[in-house]
Design a protein around this motif. Structure first.
Motif, PDB file in Angstrom:
ATOM      1  N   ARG A  74       8.587  11.067  -6.951  1.00 25.06           N
ATOM      2  CA  ARG A  74       8.013  12.221  -7.629  1.00 25.06           C
ATOM      3  C   ARG A  74       6.622  11.868  -8.136  1.00 25.06           C
ATOM      4  O   ARG A  74       6.308  10.699  -8.341  1.00 25.06           O
ATOM      5  N   HIS A  78       5.017  17.463  -9.535  1.00 22.17           N
ATOM      6  CA  HIS A  78       6.322  17.859 -10.063  1.00 22.17           C
ATOM      7  C   HIS A  78       6.260  18.123 -11.573  1.00 22.17           C
ATOM      8  O   HIS A  78       7.026  18.923 -12.103  1.00 22.17           O
ATOM      9  N   SER A  81       4.517  21.569 -11.969  1.00 16.80           N
ATOM     10  CA  SER A  81       5.398  22.670 -11.575  1.00 16.80           C
ATOM     11  C   SER A  81       6.551  22.863 -12.551  1.00 16.80           C
ATOM     12  O   SER A  81       7.303  23.834 -12.440  1.00 16.80           O
ATOM     13  N   GLU A  83       9.085  20.768 -12.850  1.00 17.64           N
ATOM     14  CA  GLU A  83      10.321  20.176 -12.325  1.00 17.64           C
ATOM     15  C   GLU A  83      10.660  18.855 -13.007  1.00 17.64           C
ATOM     16  O   GLU A  83      11.828  18.459 -13.050  1.00 17.64           O
ATOM     17  N   SER A  84       9.649  18.149 -13.503  1.00 18.00           N
ATOM     18  CA  SER A  84       9.869  16.818 -14.083  1.00 18.00           C
ATOM     19  C   SER A  84       9.023  16.643 -15.333  1.00 18.00           C
ATOM     20  O   SER A  84       8.009  17.318 -15.517  1.00 18.00           O
TER      21      SER A  84
END
Length: 293
Positions: A74, A78, A81, A83-84
């Motif tokens: 990752r 990410h 966005s 996500e992480s």
């Protein structure tokens, strides 16, 4: 966990993170060796007991993890966005240094807005990973991204080599950071020089033009010699400070790391968006309706 324990942990984390030193390593142009300076200095700092994170801030052309032979599942895309978290994408490199990898070949990452840059910088305030030094390895050039990360750091290190374009581009970067972004102090690394004298002459060339046209202060903090062992270490996918610790360049990197440790951390923000800015703001002792001097 009791409320008292949670409060105690937050206080410990606050006290610890007050000590974070943030350094932007940039260069104006590509090919001057700024990524090599960033990661070799990071490992040299780790060998001195410092916990170091390197942020690969070349968001469209990531190379820190590649240079170290690491595979990142990752990256910063990410985080952007949602996500992480930043803590989730850290990969470990030599001597335990942390790498926050960028993404390569993604145009959207190159074209981030200033608000997105600011959001990424603010995201560091939420990190739970503890460390002493954050080294930001910027992209080449004078893009908004380079300027955002440079002005958010406490110290700006500019890597130059003895080429006319390197000096010209370093001057252009210093000019825009000083005139438009309020950065007036710069630390200079003369890289790939044949001797200490050549490094000092290179610094003198840059100083001559900045002294004439700009109101800035430059400081020569390291001269990194041209070292044949560098190519050998690249072929091994190892850093020169690891592969050839007694080589002239490695000794110079350790000297730079010692200087980094001695640089003071400001106790208040510098007037613009900074990494960990709220950790530099000291709570006033007076009440809200009180007056300050």
């Amino acid at each position: 966990m009791t409320p008292d324990q949670a409060s105690g942990l937050r206080k410990m984390n606050q006290e610890y993170n007050d000590k974070v030193k943030v350094i932007a390593v940039t260069g104006g142009k590509g090919g001057v060796g700024k990524t090599s300076v960033s990661i070799n200095t990071a490992v040299a700092l780790a060998e001195k007991g410092k916990r170091v994170i390197v942020l690969d801030a070349d968001l469209g052309l990531a190379n820190v993890d590649v240079m170290l032979g690491l595979r990142a599942e990752r990256n910063l895309s990410h985080v952007l966005s949602g996500e992480s978290e930043l803590d989730d994408i850290i990969v470990r490199g030599p001597k335990g240094i942390g790498i926050i990898p960028a993404t390569s070949g993604t145009q959207a990452m190159v074209e981030l807005s200033q608000a997105q840059h600011a959001g990424l910088i603010r995201a560091f305030s939420e990190m739970k990973t503890q460390f002493d030094v954050l080294i930001v390895d910027t992209a080449a050039g004078i893009s908004d991204m380079v300027l955002s990360f440079s002005r958010a750091a406490q110290d700006v290190v500019i890597v130059v080599c003895d080429e006319p374009t390197s000096i010209t581009d370093a001057y252009a970067l210093i000019k825009i950071l000083s005139r438009e972004h309020g950065v007036f102090r710069f630390k200079i690394v003369a890289n790939m020089v044949r001797s200490l004298r050549e490094g000092m002459e290179l610094f003198a060339k840059l100083s001559k033009v900045t002294d004439r046209f700009l109101d800035v202060a430059l400081e020569l903090v390291a001269t990194i010699p041209f070292d044949e062992n560098l190519r050998k270490s690249v072929r091994k996918q190892k850093l020169i400070v690891e592969a050839f610790p007694k080589s002239p360049a490695s000794i110079a990197y350790h000297g730079l790391a010692n200087k980094v440790i001695s640089w003071p951390i400001p106790q208040q923000p510098g007037g613009h968006l900074e990494f960990f800015v709220e950790r530099l703001v000291k709570k006033p002792d007076y009440q809200e309706d009180g007056a300050s001097e």
